[in-house]
Design a protein around this motif. Structure first.
Motif, short mmCIF file in Angstrom:
data_model
loop_
_atom_site.label_atom_id
_atom_site.label_comp_id
_atom_site.label_asym_id
_atom_site.label_seq_id
_atom_site.Cartn_x
_atom_site.Cartn_y
_atom_site.Cartn_z
N VAL A 5 0.78 -1.40 -0.02
CA VAL A 5 -0.06 0.02 0.08
C VAL A 5 0.63 1.36 0.03
O VAL A 5 0.54 2.13 -0.80
N ASN A 6 1.89 1.21 0.76
CA ASN A 6 2.89 2.53 0.89
C ASN A 6 3.59 2.77 -0.50
O ASN A 6 3.56 4.03 -0.81
N LEU A 7 4.13 1.88 -1.05
CA LEU A 7 4.66 1.86 -2.19
C LEU A 7 3.63 2.45 -3.38
O LEU A 7 3.93 3.30 -4.13
N PHE A 8 2.52 1.73 -3.41
CA PHE A 8 1.57 2.01 -4.41
C PHE A 8 1.18 3.60 -4.28
O PHE A 8 0.98 4.31 -5.29
N GLU B 124 -7.90 11.02 -15.08
CA GLU B 124 -9.45 10.69 -14.98
C GLU B 124 -9.64 9.34 -15.41
O GLU B 124 -10.21 8.40 -14.64
N GLU B 125 -8.82 8.71 -16.43
CA GLU B 125 -8.94 7.45 -17.06
C GLU B 125 -8.25 6.50 -15.83
O GLU B 125 -8.48 5.52 -15.69
N LEU B 126 -7.08 7.15 -15.32
CA LEU B 126 -6.38 6.42 -14.28
C LEU B 126 -7.24 5.91 -13.07
O LEU B 126 -7.21 4.82 -12.38
N LYS B 127 -8.13 7.07 -12.58
CA LYS B 127 -9.16 6.90 -11.70
C LYS B 127 -10.11 5.37 -11.84
O LYS B 127 -10.26 4.86 -10.99
N LEU B 128 -10.57 5.42 -13.20
CA LEU B 128 -11.48 4.50 -13.41
C LEU B 128 -10.66 3.01 -13.23
O LEU B 128 -11.22 2.03 -12.78
N TRP B 129 -9.25 3.21 -13.75
CA TRP B 129 -8.56 1.80 -13.78
C TRP B 129 -8.18 1.39 -12.34
O TRP B 129 -8.35 0.25 -11.84
N ILE B 130 -7.94 2.43 -11.37
CA ILE B 130 -7.77 2.14 -10.11
C ILE B 130 -8.89 1.77 -9.44
O ILE B 130 -8.86 0.64 -8.41
N LYS C 63 -11.05 -3.15 -6.44
CA LYS C 63 -11.96 -4.29 -6.32
C LYS C 63 -11.29 -5.56 -5.94
O LYS C 63 -11.74 -6.42 -5.34
N GLN C 64 -9.87 -5.78 -6.63
CA GLN C 64 -9.16 -6.89 -6.44
C GLN C 64 -8.20 -6.78 -5.41
O GLN C 64 -8.03 -7.77 -4.80
N ASN C 65 -7.93 -5.69 -5.11
CA ASN C 65 -7.03 -5.40 -3.81
C ASN C 65 -7.45 -4.40 -3.01
O ASN C 65 -7.14 -3.10 -2.86
N PRO C 66 -8.46 -4.61 -2.03
CA PRO C 66 -9.14 -3.75 -1.40
C PRO C 66 -8.27 -2.99 -0.25
O PRO C 66 -8.65 -1.91 0.07
N GLN C 67 -7.31 -3.04 -0.15
CA GLN C 67 -6.22 -2.54 0.96
C GLN C 67 -5.73 -1.34 0.25
O GLN C 67 -5.27 -0.51 0.92
N LEU C 68 -6.02 -1.14 -1.13
CA LEU C 68 -5.14 -0.03 -1.52
C LEU C 68 -6.37 1.27 -1.51
O LEU C 68 -5.75 2.31 -2.16
N ASP C 69 -7.61 0.94 -1.05
CA ASP C 69 -8.61 2.07 -1.02
C ASP C 69 -7.84 3.32 -0.08
O ASP C 69 -8.37 4.42 -0.19
N LYS C 70 -7.02 3.28 0.65
CA LYS C 70 -6.40 3.99 1.42
C LYS C 70 -5.61 5.16 0.54
O LYS C 70 -5.59 6.20 1.05
N CYS C 71 -5.33 4.77 -0.55
CA CYS C 71 -4.73 5.74 -1.43
C CYS C 71 -5.54 6.69 -2.26
O CYS C 71 -5.06 7.40 -3.04
#
Length: 65
Positions: free
Chosen positions: A20-23, A40-46, A51-59
């Protein structure tokens, strides 16, 4: 050229999605280099990546100014 940076950013973020920190660090760098429409396109991709890695929602705080 710009599309290459976008694709590179997605590749890097995919590879560091285990930490998560590196991300978050790589996401902050990407936001300084990408064009507004690419962000904007990156937001959709993220969103799909989170959805696959819920821990990344902190970013998500970096995507919502």
């Amino acid at each position: 050229m710009a599309r290459a940076m976008f694709d590179y950013t997605k590749a890097v973020l995919s590879k560091v999605s285990f930490d998560v920190n590196l991300f978050c660090k790589e996401l902050k760098k990407a936001l300084t280099r990408l064009l507004p429409y690419e962000i904007e396109e990156l937001k959709l991709w993220i969103d799909s990546l989170i959805k696959q890695n819920p821990q990344l929602d902190k970013c998500l705080i970096y995507l919502n100014p």
